[in-house]
Design a protein around this motif. Structure first.
Motif, PDB file in Angstrom:
ATOM      1  N   TRP A  37       0.854  -1.173   0.000  1.00 43.66           N
ATOM      2  CA  TRP A  37       0.000   0.000   0.000  1.00 43.66           C
ATOM      3  C   TRP A  37       0.892   1.225   0.000  1.00 43.66           C
ATOM      4  N   LYS A  38       0.385   2.280  -0.596  1.00 42.92           N
ATOM      5  CA  LYS A  38       1.140   3.534  -0.593  1.00 42.92           C
ATOM      6  C   LYS A  38       0.175   4.704  -0.664  1.00 42.92           C
ATOM      7  N   LEU A  39       0.622   5.814  -0.147  1.00 40.07           N
ATOM      8  CA  LEU A  39      -0.106   7.075  -0.209  1.00 40.07           C
ATOM      9  C   LEU A  39       0.852   8.062  -0.864  1.00 40.07           C
ATOM     10  N   GLU A  40       0.493   8.538  -2.059  1.00 42.11           N
ATOM     11  CA  GLU A  40       1.389   9.370  -2.844  1.00 42.11           C
ATOM     12  C   GLU A  40       0.941  10.834  -2.825  1.00 42.11           C
ATOM     13  N   PRO A  41       1.561  11.635  -1.958  1.00 42.22           N
ATOM     14  CA  PRO A  41       1.209  13.053  -1.924  1.00 42.22           C
ATOM     15  C   PRO A  41       1.883  13.810  -3.069  1.00 42.22           C
ATOM     16  N   ALA A  42       1.323  14.955  -3.417  1.00 43.21           N
ATOM     17  CA  ALA A  42       1.936  15.844  -4.403  1.00 43.21           C
ATOM     18  C   ALA A  42       2.532  17.033  -3.668  1.00 43.21           C
ATOM     19  N   VAL A  43       3.614  17.544  -4.193  1.00 43.36           N
ATOM     20  CA  VAL A  43       4.265  18.721  -3.624  1.00 43.36           C
ATOM     21  C   VAL A  43       3.476  19.964  -4.036  1.00 43.36           C
TER      22      VAL A  43
END
Length: 163
Positions: A37-43
Motif C-alpha cells: 500500500w502507498k499514499l502518494e502526496p503531491a508537492v
C-alpha cells in the motif's frame, strides 16, 4: 504488548503459521502472497523555489499470489459461479497464528490478521519447463480496493457526502 528481549529461541511469525482465505475458503496451495500500500502526496508550490506543503495524496494498493494449479482451478470455479472470474471481487485474509504447529506460544505473540479487500484478478501468469520437478503454479496479480493491517486501515478516512 511489549516484547521481551532477547528472545530465547528467536520464535517469530512464519509462513508455516499462515492461514490464507481467498473468496471465503481456506487455500493451502498458495505458495507466495505479496501485498503493498502507498499514499502518494503531491508537492505544493507557491512563489519561490521551495515547496510549501504536501497534499494528502492518492492511496494505491497492489497484491499478487502464486497458487498451485489444482487450487487455481478450484478458485476459478468459485469465482466463475458468480460471473466471469476476472470480474468478481473477493477478499484475501491472511491470519498469522503463532499457535499453528506449536504446542505453546513462548513469546506470547499475537494472532495478526491482514485483509486485502475487494480484489479483482487483473493478470494471470503461467510458466512451466521441461525437466522441472517443481509443482506447477499460476501467479495471479490482483487490484485491491483496500488493505487492513491487523484490522486497521493505514490510510486516511474517505470523505463522505453526508451533511
Amino acid at each position: 504488548m511489549a516484547i521481551a528481549y532477547p528472545l530465547v529461541n528467536g520464535f517469530r511469525h512464519s509462513y508455516a503459521q499462515l492461514e490464507i482465505r481467498v473468496a471465503g475458503s481456506i487455500v493451502l496451495g498458495i505458495t507466495e502472497l505479496n501485498y503493498s500500500w502507498k499514499l502518494e502526496p503531491a508537492v505544493v508550490r507557491g512563489a519561490g523555489a521551495l515547496p510549501i506543503g504536501l497534499t494528502l495524496g492518492n492511496a494505491d494498493y497492489d497484491a499478487d499470489f502464486s497458487i498451485l494449479l489444482e487450487e487455481f482451478n478450484s478458485l476459478m470455479d468459485i469465482l466463475g459461479a458468480q460471473g466471469p472470474a476476472l470480474t468478481v471481487p473477493f477478499d484475501i485474509v491472511a491470519a498469522y497464528d503463532p499457535t499453528i504447529g506449536q504446542l505453546s506460544n513462548p513469546q506470547n505473540l499475537s494472532v495478526l490478521v491482514d485483509t486485502v479487500k475487494g480484489c479483482r484478478i487483473t493478470n494471470i501468469e503461467h510458466s512451466s519447463s521441461s525437466g522441472s520437478t517443481d509443482a506447477i503454479v499460476r501467479k495471479c496479480t490482483v487490484k485491491p480496493l483496500g488493505i487492513l493491517i491487523n484490522g486497521v486501515s493505514p490510510m486516511p478516512e474517505q470523505p463522505t457526502a453526508a451533511a
